[in-house]
Design a protein around this motif. Sequence first.
Motif, mmCIF file in Angstrom:
data_model
loop_
_atom_site.group_PDB
_atom_site.id
_atom_site.type_symbol
_atom_site.label_atom_id
_atom_site.label_comp_id
_atom_site.label_asym_id
_atom_site.label_seq_id
_atom_site.Cartn_x
_atom_site.Cartn_y
_atom_site.Cartn_z
ATOM 1 N N SER A 19 9.840 -8.374 -8.151
ATOM 2 C CA SER A 19 8.425 -9.160 -8.089
ATOM 3 C C SER A 19 8.148 -9.754 -6.922
ATOM 4 C CB SER A 19 8.663 -10.196 -9.119
ATOM 5 O OG SER A 19 9.445 -10.974 -9.218
ATOM 6 N N GLY A 20 7.220 -10.200 -6.782
ATOM 7 C CA GLY A 20 6.663 -10.866 -5.349
ATOM 8 C C GLY A 20 6.270 -9.988 -4.443
ATOM 9 N N ARG A 73 8.091 -4.666 -3.741
ATOM 10 C CA ARG A 73 7.371 -5.667 -3.278
ATOM 11 C C ARG A 73 6.447 -5.435 -2.141
ATOM 12 N NH1 ARG A 73 12.705 -7.247 -2.869
ATOM 13 N NH2 ARG A 73 12.588 -7.809 -0.498
ATOM 14 N N ARG A 74 6.669 -4.327 -1.343
ATOM 15 C CA ARG A 74 5.670 -4.032 -0.256
ATOM 16 C C ARG A 74 4.443 -3.547 -0.535
ATOM 17 N NH1 ARG A 74 2.949 -5.399 3.318
ATOM 18 N NH2 ARG A 74 2.008 -3.632 4.227
ATOM 19 N N LEU A 75 4.552 -2.842 -1.848
ATOM 20 C CA LEU A 75 3.361 -2.419 -2.379
ATOM 21 C C LEU A 75 2.636 -3.288 -3.255
ATOM 22 C CD1 LEU A 75 4.678 1.184 -3.949
ATOM 23 C CD2 LEU A 75 2.669 0.885 -2.137
ATOM 24 N N HIS A 76 3.248 -4.414 -3.755
ATOM 25 C CA HIS A 76 2.812 -5.478 -4.315
ATOM 26 C C HIS A 76 1.970 -6.288 -3.095
ATOM 27 C CE1 HIS A 76 5.767 -5.955 -7.882
ATOM 28 N NE2 HIS A 76 5.087 -4.729 -7.897
ATOM 29 N N ASP A 77 2.538 -6.320 -1.978
ATOM 30 C CA ASP A 77 1.722 -7.075 -0.987
ATOM 31 C C ASP A 77 0.084 -6.396 -0.607
ATOM 32 O OD1 ASP A 77 1.637 -9.127 1.049
ATOM 33 O OD2 ASP A 77 2.122 -7.657 2.494
ATOM 34 N N ILE A 78 0.049 -5.282 -0.806
ATOM 35 C CA ILE A 78 -1.202 -4.685 -0.735
ATOM 36 C C ILE A 78 -2.027 -4.589 -2.072
ATOM 37 C CG2 ILE A 78 -0.619 -3.589 1.446
ATOM 38 C CD1 ILE A 78 -0.353 -1.001 -0.130
ATOM 39 N N ASN A 79 -1.496 -5.269 -3.006
ATOM 40 C CA ASN A 79 -1.996 -5.291 -4.472
ATOM 41 C C ASN A 79 -2.100 -3.861 -5.243
ATOM 42 O OD1 ASN A 79 -3.240 -6.940 -6.374
ATOM 43 N ND2 ASN A 79 -5.425 -6.749 -5.826
ATOM 44 N N LYS A 80 -1.249 -3.218 -4.908
ATOM 45 C CA LYS A 80 -0.628 -1.867 -5.655
ATOM 46 C C LYS A 80 0.533 -2.249 -6.312
ATOM 47 C CE LYS A 80 -3.789 0.620 -3.385
ATOM 48 N NZ LYS A 80 -5.217 0.617 -3.955
ATOM 49 N N GLY A 130 -1.342 -6.574 4.742
ATOM 50 C CA GLY A 130 -1.029 -7.094 3.313
ATOM 51 C C GLY A 130 -2.369 -7.960 3.057
ATOM 52 N N ASP A 131 -2.260 -8.319 1.696
ATOM 53 C CA ASP A 131 -3.308 -9.416 1.506
ATOM 54 C C ASP A 131 -3.229 -10.622 1.966
ATOM 55 O OD1 ASP A 131 -4.486 -7.328 -0.030
ATOM 56 O OD2 ASP A 131 -4.067 -8.157 -2.022
ATOM 57 N N LYS A 132 -4.352 -11.360 2.476
ATOM 58 C CA LYS A 132 -4.114 -12.298 3.323
ATOM 59 C C LYS A 132 -4.535 -13.556 2.262
ATOM 60 C CE LYS A 132 -3.381 -10.727 7.389
ATOM 61 N NZ LYS A 132 -1.933 -10.397 7.644
ATOM 62 N N LYS A 133 -4.632 -13.388 1.318
ATOM 63 C CA LYS A 133 -4.850 -14.193 -0.009
ATOM 64 C C LYS A 133 -4.223 -13.937 -1.153
ATOM 65 C CE LYS A 133 -8.652 -11.506 -1.397
ATOM 66 N NZ LYS A 133 -10.156 -11.254 -1.312
ATOM 67 N N ASN A 134 -3.866 -15.002 -2.209
ATOM 68 C CA ASN A 134 -3.037 -14.657 -3.344
ATOM 69 C C ASN A 134 -3.684 -13.337 -4.015
ATOM 70 O OD1 ASN A 134 -2.046 -16.902 -2.647
ATOM 71 N ND2 ASN A 134 -3.138 -18.096 -4.325
ATOM 72 N N ARG A 136 -2.372 -10.549 -7.422
ATOM 73 C CA ARG A 136 -1.817 -10.383 -9.077
ATOM 74 C C ARG A 136 -0.426 -10.403 -9.056
ATOM 75 N NH1 ARG A 136 -2.411 -4.404 -11.153
ATOM 76 N NH2 ARG A 136 -2.491 -3.326 -9.341
ATOM 77 N N PHE A 137 0.042 -10.105 -7.570
ATOM 78 C CA PHE A 137 1.626 -10.085 -7.566
ATOM 79 C C PHE A 137 2.190 -11.371 -7.060
ATOM 80 C CE2 PHE A 137 0.112 -5.846 -7.686
ATOM 81 C CZ PHE A 137 0.651 -5.212 -8.875
#
Length: 146
Positions: A19-20, A73-80, A130-134, A136-137
């Motif tokens: 997670s994260g 975690r890398r995929l979570h960083d781009i919201n996938k 990566g997403d520069k904002k919060n 879902r991950f």
Amino acid sequence: MNFKEAVTTCLREKFATFSGRASRSEFWFFYLFLIIVYAILFILIATISFKFLWALGIFILGMIIPALAVTFRRLHDINKSGWYFLLPFPFEVIARMLELEPSLITLSLIPALLALGLYIYLLVLYAKDGDKKNNRFGKNIYKRKK
């Protein structure tokens, strides 16, 4: 994040944390570490002795979980979803099954090319900002610390 921080984060702090989020530098530096160690072990095996094969086996087994965790975690960083890393797998299985029948070898190119396209898509996702904002991950990991 530099090379040492990325390896430390992946092997100590977040060994099995799925997670994260993980930044591009954390992901790519950790995979660079894996490639360097694999290369060293292959050179030892090829030049000195096949007795080092056990070390390669232990290293591969020991790195499966941290490699999967940093990929998630890398995929979570781009919201996938982290499960995106499995996208090419069904096409690989179908291609290998078709290759077993000699008359269908040509047909096996279709799923193999689809899998290749999905590997390229994953490579693009891994290299994406990566997403520069919060998302879902997790919270934004790119905020400047004051």
